[in-house]
Design a protein around this motif. Structure first.
Motif, PDB file in Angstrom:
ATOM      1  N   LEU A   1     -20.370 -77.829  50.000  1.00 55.60           N
ATOM      2  CA  LEU A   1     -19.367 -76.835  50.370  1.00 55.60           C
ATOM      3  C   LEU A   1     -19.438 -75.585  49.497  1.00 55.60           C
ATOM      4  N   ALA A   2     -19.836 -75.758  48.238  1.00 49.65           N
ATOM      5  CA  ALA A   2     -19.907 -74.624  47.314  1.00 49.65           C
ATOM      6  C   ALA A   2     -21.194 -73.825  47.457  1.00 49.65           C
ATOM      7  N   SER A   3     -22.178 -74.373  48.163  1.00 45.33           N
ATOM      8  CA  SER A   3     -23.497 -73.744  48.238  1.00 45.33           C
ATOM      9  C   SER A   3     -23.625 -72.848  49.461  1.00 45.33           C
ATOM     10  N   ASP A   4     -24.710 -72.092  49.501  1.00 47.01           N
ATOM     11  CA  ASP A   4     -24.989 -71.234  50.654  1.00 47.01           C
ATOM     12  C   ASP A   4     -25.360 -72.046  51.888  1.00 47.01           C
ATOM     13  N   ASP A   5     -25.628 -73.340  51.721  1.00 48.14           N
ATOM     14  CA  ASP A   5     -25.852 -74.194  52.886  1.00 48.14           C
ATOM     15  C   ASP A   5     -24.609 -74.254  53.772  1.00 48.14           C
ATOM     16  N   ALA A   6     -23.444 -74.009  53.165  1.00 47.57           N
ATOM     17  CA  ALA A   6     -22.179 -74.017  53.904  1.00 47.57           C
ATOM     18  C   ALA A   6     -21.642 -72.599  54.102  1.00 47.57           C
TER      19      ALA A   6
END
Length: 276
Positions: free
Chosen positions: A233-238
């Motif tokens: 959730l904290a990453s650019d994946d989200a």
């Protein structure tokens, strides 16, 4: 290395879910500042991180200390990620027994602390062009019988706060989401009972055995399970995810126990047997 060059704050980072998440973020490249009242364990986490993690004593029931934690991250180079996680069981009294002061203390610890974490992080993130905030809720937000009344109410508040904060902060390119743990083996239960030493370890073992039978995934949840979801959730994946939550509960909320435990009779199976 999804967090290379990023700076993160984790409250409640000295143990349990917070510790596992701080280590996960640091492992993926972040510089992490953890805030906690547990000085000994907080300093131990920092000492074993090869300089990736720093510790600052923080009481999240005090807004000024939350502000100081966020400011310390800013002074070290900026703030990109915040995990509002610190908490404890709070008052165990039922609604017809709890005192106003105990209610307020539980809300300050579990709900106001999250609001103030967002409040003091958001302007600093906005200066950097955006960021990601993740809040810890609980499966107890969805119903009774899984945690004390005040705790469950506060965790439900965290979910709604997550939604409205995501709307408020979208203009600053700040995403806000929540993680919803199920039965995770940490010391939160034994700490609420005031247990220590061998007694605490024994009870934790019993809790782990019970947790393994509490949901379709037949094992106890681990802090690392939550850390993995927070890191996503904290990453650019989200990058296209905001104002929502991720259940990490081993399937606890998929339905009644009868829906996944063949040894427990359900309404459909009972009617089916009766009509045979």
């Amino acid at each position: 290395m999804r967090f290379q060059g990023k700076r993160a704050v984790v409250t409640g980072g000295a143990s349990g879910i917070g510790r596992a998440t701080a280590l996960r973020l640091a492992e993926e490249g972040a510089e992490v500042l953890i805030g906690d009242l547990n000085v000994a364990d907080g300093e131990e986490v920092a000492a074993t991180s090869n300089g990736r993690i720093r510790f600052q004593r923080t009481d999240v029931t005090q807004a000024a200390e939350i502000e100081a934690l966020m400011t310390a991250a800013e002074d070290a180079g900026g703030l990109d990620v915040v995990f509002n996680n610190a908490g404890a069981a709070g008052s165990r009294d039922r609604i017809d027994e709890i005192s106003p002061d105990d209610w307020d203390r539980t809300m300050a610890l579990l709900l106001r602390s999250v609001a103030m974490g967002i409040r003091y992080a958001a302007p600093l993130m906005a200066k950097r062009g955006g960021g990601a905030i993740v809040n810890t809720s609980s499966v107890s937000a969805f119903g009774s019988g899984m945690a004390p009344t005040a705790y469950s109410t506060a965790k439900a508040g965290v979910l709604h706060l997550t939604k409205v904060a995501a709307a408020d902060l979208a203009r600053h390119k700040i995403r806000v989401n929540a993680v919803v743990p199920g039965f995770i083996t940490t010391n939160i239960f034994t700490s609420a009972l005031g247990l220590e030493g061998q007694v605490r370890d024994h009870v934790n073992g019993m809790i782990a055995q019970t947790a393994a039978k509490a949901q379709p995934v037949q094992r106890a949840g681990r802090p690392e399970d939550i850390a993995a979801a927070v890191a996503y959730l904290a990453s650019d994946d989200a990058a296209f995810v905001t104002g929502t939550h991720i259940l990490v509960d081993g399937g606890m909320l998929v339905g009644t126990r009868a829906s996944w435990d063949e040894d427990v009779p359900g309404l459909f199976s009972t009617l089916e047997a009766a009509s045979a």
